[in-house]
Design an enzyme around this catalytic site. Structure first.
Site, short mmCIF file in Angstrom:
data_model
loop_
_atom_site.label_atom_id
_atom_site.label_comp_id
_atom_site.label_asym_id
_atom_site.label_seq_id
_atom_site.Cartn_x
_atom_site.Cartn_y
_atom_site.Cartn_z
N HIS A 17 33.78 32.52 -1.63
CA HIS A 17 34.95 31.86 -2.23
C HIS A 17 36.13 31.90 -1.26
CE1 HIS A 17 33.26 33.29 -6.36
NE2 HIS A 17 33.10 31.98 -6.30
N LYS A 41 29.98 30.96 -18.28
CA LYS A 41 28.89 31.92 -18.13
C LYS A 41 29.22 33.13 -19.01
CE LYS A 41 28.89 30.01 -13.62
NZ LYS A 41 29.59 30.05 -12.35
N ARG A 91 26.92 25.28 -1.64
CA ARG A 91 26.08 26.23 -0.92
C ARG A 91 24.74 25.61 -0.53
NH1 ARG A 91 26.78 30.70 -5.47
NH2 ARG A 91 26.52 28.74 -6.57
N SER A 128 28.70 35.20 -7.36
CA SER A 128 29.34 36.29 -8.11
C SER A 128 28.32 36.99 -9.00
CB SER A 128 30.48 35.75 -8.97
OG SER A 128 31.50 35.24 -8.18
#
Ligand code: PNS
Length: 166
Positions: A17, A41, A91, A128
């Protein structure tokens, strides 16, 4: 003034990030990092305030970056803050479908454009959720998150910053 948004849940902020935020800050006058209050999430590890605090610490060297909080639609936040662009890191191909869908939806909702920055290869595996899981089970996350974040994870899980039980 060209203002960009780098939104996310940042639970917690990773080196990946930070890399995207730093690179965005080179291209725009101002960068706002809106942190979602209720990440989609389930089960966030850190509160909104903790996630913001960590982001403030790790972006302290970037004078054109500010940390915000996001409760409603990102397009409304962009309008309120006069931001013309959303910037996201990609990514791998696996990120692409969902990111493209959100970019197109946001474009449809308000006309805002999303720019994609390719993640630096050394961070392409980083997320994360994996960092949380590794830290939870005592793994070493020191190379994946800034030191201030490694310290918070260690405090949260009762390990030392290298992941060993303390
Ligand atoms: O780090 P994340 O959880 O992948 O970030 C997702 C985020 C915050 C960018 C996305 O969930 C979002 O934009 N949420 C705000 C609500 C919204 O505008 N939803 C419609 C998206 S098209």
């Amino acid at each position: 003034m060209a203002t960009a948004l780098c939104p996310g849940s940042f639970d917690p902020v990773t080196n990946g990030h930070l890399d995207i935020i730093e690179r965005t800050a080179r291209h725009f006058d101002d960068v706002i990092v809106p942190v979602t209050r209720n990440p989609q999430k389930s089960g966030s590890l850190f509160t909104l305030e903790e996630r913001q605090e960590m982001l403030r610490e790790v972006t302290a060297h970037l004078t054109n970056v500010t940390i915000g909080s996001l409760e409603g639609l990102l397009v409304d936040y962009a309008e309120e803050h006069r931001a013309q662009t959303i910037v996201k890191g990609l990514r791998a191909v696996s990120d692409f479908d969902y990111e493209l869908q959100m970019a197109q939806m946001n474009q449809r909702l308000s006309g805002i454009d999303t720019f994609f920055i390719s993640t630096s290869p050394q961070y392409s595996f980083l997320s994360s959720s994996l960092v949380r899981e590794i830290a939870q089970f005592g793994g070493d996350v020191a190379s994946m998150v800034p030191p201030a974040v490694a310290k918070r994870l260690a405090e949260r899980f009762g390990t030392n910053a290298s992941g060993e039980a303390s």
